[in-house]
Design a protein around this motif. Structure first.
Motif, PDB file in Angstrom:
ATOM      1  N   GLY A 117       9.056   3.093   5.061  1.00 26.43           N
ATOM      2  CA  GLY A 117       9.908   4.086   4.394  1.00 26.43           C
ATOM      3  C   GLY A 117      10.721   3.459   3.272  1.00 26.43           C
ATOM      4  N   THR A 118      11.199   2.248   3.511  1.00 25.53           N
ATOM      5  CA  THR A 118      11.939   1.527   2.476  1.00 25.53           C
ATOM      6  C   THR A 118      11.070   1.270   1.252  1.00 25.53           C
ATOM      7  N   MET A 119       9.840   0.837   1.473  1.00 24.17           N
ATOM      8  CA  MET A 119       8.956   0.523   0.347  1.00 24.17           C
ATOM      9  C   MET A 119       8.617   1.777  -0.453  1.00 24.17           C
ATOM     10  N   SER A 120       8.457   2.902   0.228  1.00 26.93           N
ATOM     11  CA  SER A 120       8.218   4.161  -0.466  1.00 26.93           C
ATOM     12  C   SER A 120       9.414   4.522  -1.337  1.00 26.93           C
ATOM     13  N   ALA A 121      10.618   4.344  -0.789  1.00 23.00           N
ATOM     14  CA  ALA A 121      11.834   4.647  -1.554  1.00 23.00           C
ATOM     15  C   ALA A 121      12.011   3.680  -2.716  1.00 23.00           C
ATOM     16  N   SER A 131       0.822  -1.212   0.000  1.00 20.14           N
ATOM     17  CA  SER A 131       0.000   0.000   0.000  1.00 20.14           C
ATOM     18  C   SER A 131       0.854   1.259   0.000  1.00 20.14           C
ATOM     19  N   MET A 132       2.067   1.176   0.540  1.00 19.09           N
ATOM     20  CA  MET A 132       2.994   2.308   0.529  1.00 19.09           C
ATOM     21  C   MET A 132       3.785   2.356  -0.774  1.00 19.09           C
ATOM     22  N   LEU A 133       4.069   1.183  -1.349  1.00 17.41           N
ATOM     23  CA  LEU A 133       4.849   1.105  -2.587  1.00 17.41           C
ATOM     24  C   LEU A 133       4.091   1.695  -3.782  1.00 17.41           C
ATOM     25  N   LEU A 134       2.825   1.328  -3.929  1.00 19.08           N
ATOM     26  CA  LEU A 134       2.074   1.677  -5.136  1.00 19.08           C
ATOM     27  C   LEU A 134       1.931   3.182  -5.362  1.00 19.08           C
ATOM     28  N   PRO A 135       1.590   3.995  -4.343  1.00 16.37           N
ATOM     29  CA  PRO A 135       1.467   5.434  -4.604  1.00 16.37           C
ATOM     30  C   PRO A 135       2.768   6.101  -5.033  1.00 16.37           C
ATOM     31  N   SER A 136       3.904   5.715  -4.411  1.00 13.35           N
ATOM     32  CA  SER A 136       5.183   6.326  -4.798  1.00 13.35           C
ATOM     33  C   SER A 136       5.615   5.861  -6.183  1.00 13.35           C
ATOM     34  N   LEU A 137       5.363   4.578  -6.503  1.00 14.30           N
ATOM     35  CA  LEU A 137       5.668   4.073  -7.840  1.00 14.30           C
ATOM     36  C   LEU A 137       4.865   4.826  -8.898  1.00 14.30           C
ATOM     37  N   SER A 138       3.608   5.114  -8.598  1.00 14.70           N
ATOM     38  CA  SER A 138       2.747   5.778  -9.575  1.00 14.70           C
ATOM     39  C   SER A 138       3.126   7.238  -9.793  1.00 14.70           C
ATOM     40  N   ILE A 142       2.358   1.311 -17.995  1.00 14.06           N
ATOM     41  CA  ILE A 142       2.811   1.948 -16.750  1.00 14.06           C
ATOM     42  C   ILE A 142       1.657   2.100 -15.762  1.00 14.06           C
ATOM     43  N   PHE A 143       0.435   2.070 -16.271  1.00 16.25           N
ATOM     44  CA  PHE A 143      -0.737   2.126 -15.401  1.00 16.25           C
ATOM     45  C   PHE A 143      -1.317   0.736 -15.145  1.00 16.25           C
ATOM     46  N   PHE A 144      -1.279  -0.120 -16.157  1.00 18.44           N
ATOM     47  CA  PHE A 144      -1.834  -1.470 -16.006  1.00 18.44           C
ATOM     48  C   PHE A 144      -1.046  -2.307 -14.998  1.00 18.44           C
ATOM     49  N   VAL A 145       0.227  -1.957 -14.759  1.00 18.75           N
ATOM     50  CA  VAL A 145       1.028  -2.722 -13.806  1.00 18.75           C
ATOM     51  C   VAL A 145       0.417  -2.678 -12.410  1.00 18.75           C
ATOM     52  N   ASN A 146      -0.359  -1.617 -12.128  1.00 18.20           N
ATOM     53  CA  ASN A 146      -0.986  -1.506 -10.807  1.00 18.20           C
ATOM     54  C   ASN A 146      -2.129  -2.497 -10.604  1.00 18.20           C
ATOM     55  N   LEU A 147      -2.660  -3.038 -11.706  1.00 16.63           N
ATOM     56  CA  LEU A 147      -3.832  -3.917 -11.594  1.00 16.63           C
ATOM     57  C   LEU A 147      -3.518  -5.197 -10.817  1.00 16.63           C
ATOM     58  N   PRO A 148      -2.535  -6.019 -11.225  1.00 10.61           N
ATOM     59  CA  PRO A 148      -2.265  -7.245 -10.458  1.00 10.61           C
ATOM     60  C   PRO A 148      -1.740  -6.963  -9.050  1.00 10.61           C
ATOM     61  N   VAL A 149      -0.867  -5.945  -8.925  1.00 17.15           N
ATOM     62  CA  VAL A 149      -0.311  -5.644  -7.598  1.00 17.15           C
ATOM     63  C   VAL A 149      -1.396  -5.092  -6.683  1.00 17.15           C
ATOM     64  N   GLY A 150      -2.271  -4.247  -7.238  1.00 19.06           N
ATOM     65  CA  GLY A 150      -3.362  -3.694  -6.439  1.00 19.06           C
ATOM     66  C   GLY A 150      -4.323  -4.758  -5.952  1.00 19.06           C
TER      67      GLY A 150
END
Length: 483
Positions: free
Chosen positions: A150-154, A28-35, A176-184
């Motif tokens: 913090g690590t996951m955000s980085a 949940s912390m990784l996805l927003p920073s990745l996006s 770049i947007f579809f990658v969020n589908l399986p992880v989400g």
């Protein structure tokens, strides 16, 4: 013997559940920073795809950041009222669905609208993730959990440019947007299965949600964010008007909250020195971190004459260092205490910021990377310690709100840093157009920027020491303190 075996099995199952709950929070912390970072690298491609100007495609990033900034406090409070698990699951579905819409968008403005919706989902995820730490891990492990987040955000920030480049070169920009589908969806399943259920007392209570305060705060934050981002560095009449509107909005919000029966934000909470100091320090430190992201590319290309590929490689050092030091930093917080590690992190960032202006350009990449790594490692330690300190003694009913405010302080620092530190850099260089400035001018701009950055960290350090002294003074005067 059977009881002993059952106890061991039960303990192992609880440990597994905690780890999987932390896995859901980490994603949940990784996805927003990745996006955020993955979209930045796609802007040139999207400008060509939609035959749009840079100013137009820039709204793909701005819409996302504005949505997060304007609602992150409100959704944190809403989670406290209706149930954090319930709202986080809704946020994950919203984020995942909006990501799919982004990839399918046939026009630029539909893409921008979908990005705003995606930002709303991201705000929910960011605001509630830290609030869950107190409910999923033992108190003595809070620092380690904060360090992991913090690590996951980085990691998300560091992974975005390279992953985005691969997707654009391969399947194309929608990926770049579809990658969020399986992880989400994976994150949703883990959160649904392993995050603690909402308390039975948590239910929708519209009378308790401060609609007026929420609207005023959103408008105020939107005005401030736009004043700092519009104009691409030139602070004109519109920027001044928006900034004045934001100042007026702060006063109006404070007045409304003082009169509200159930305010969004109890102003008395700012009398708590640990909270006020934590928010202020977070804003100052992230302002400095943003300076490394804004000034770094110009210095590396303009003063060190690096090509785009090498600039990107050097710029990735910061997020990589943050990713590698986040978990160890969290363990240090658990072992040595949040206050001491806050000071240690600030000292490291201050030393790195002070060294950078003194390093001659002739030292090349090592002369830049060394201080940058020190700043970033200091930031990782500070972030783990400050997050732990701020969230430590918050009652469960306010964890979502305070987590949202902590995330807001970082966002405001990033927005302010992009504008103010960029302006300091341009002023220090003395060039009307920084892109065509001579190497000596770029070096001068960098030196002034990080001299200011070092001063900001020293201010944060002073806040840390003063707030500690005030907190001890308050504790010693409480009834029974001397007993």
């Amino acid at each position: 013997m059977a009881r002993s075996d059952d106890a061991i099995a039960g303990s192992a199952e609880r440990t597994r559940s905690v780890r999987l709950a932390l896995a859901s929070l980490s994603l949940s912390m990784l996805l927003p920073s990745l996006s955020t970072s993955i979209a930045n690298v796609a802007l040139p491609t999207l400008a060509q795809e939609f035959s749009a100007s840079f100013q137009q495609v820039q709204w793909i990033v701005l819409a996302y950041l504005l949505a997060i900034t304007t609602v992150i406090v409100s959704v944190g409070r809403l989670g406290d009222l209706i149930g954090r698990r319930r709202l986080l699951l809704a946020g994950l579905l919203l984020f995942t669905g909006a990501s799919t819409l982004c990839g399918l968008a046939p026009t630029l403005w539909l893409l921008i609208g979908a990005r705003a919706i995606q930002g709303l989902g991201a705000a929910i995820m960011m605001a509630l993730t830290m609030a869950f730490v107190g409910e999923t891990v033992p108190k003595e492990k809070t620092g380690s959990a904060m360090g992991l987040l913090g690590t996951m955000s980085a990691v998300g920030t560091a992974l975005g440019p390279s992953l985005g480049g691969l997707f654009i070169a391969g399947p194309g920009w929608p990926a770049i947007f579809f990658v969020n589908l399986p992880v989400g969806l994976l994150t949703f399943v883990l959160a649904y299965r392993y995050l603690p259920a909402d308390r039975k007392g948590a239910k929708t209570d519209r009378a308790r949600f401060d609609n007026v305060g929420t609207l005023l705060l959103a408008l105020t934050l939107a005005a401030y964010s736009l004043s700092m981002t519009l104009g691409r560095g030139s602070f004109g009449g519109l920027n001044v008007a928006l900034l004045l509107a934001a100042v007026f909005g702060v006063g109006l919000f404070a007045f409304a909250e003082a009169k509200a029966a159930s305010p969004l934000m109890q102003l008395a909470m700012f009398r708590n020195p640990a909270l006020s100091a934590g928010f202020a320090m977070s804003t100052l430190v992230t302002t400095v971190v943003m300076a490394t992201l804004v000034v770094g590319p110009f210095y590396l290309s303009g003063a060190l004459a690096l090509d785009a590929a090498r600039v990107g490689l050097v710029m990735s050092v910061g997020p990589v260092v943050a990713a590698l030091t986040g978990v160890p930093a969290g363990r240090m917080v658990d072992r040595f205490g949040a206050h001491g590690m806050t000071v240690a992190g600030l000292l490291a960032a201050a030393i790195g910021s002070a060294i950078l202006p003194m390093v001659p350009a002739q030292l090349g990449i090592p002369g830049y990377v060394g201080p940058l790594a020190l700043i970033t490692a200091g930031y990782a330690l500070f972030q783990a310690a400050n997050n732990t300190s701020v969230m430590a003694d918050i009652v469960p009913e306010r964890r979502g709100l305070v987590s949202g405010m902590l995330n807001l302080s970082r966002n405001l620092g990033l927005i302010t840093g992009a504008s103010v530190m960029g302006a300091v850099f341009a002023f220090g260089s003395g060039a009307s157009d920084i892109t065509s400035a001579k190497p000596d001018a770029v070096v001068s701009g960098m030196q002034l920027t990080f001299a200011v950055a070092a001063a900001l960290i020293v201010v944060a350090l002073a806040i840390a020491l003063v707030s500690r002294a005030v907190s001890r003074g308050v504790a010693s005067t409480e009834p029974g303190a001397g007993a």
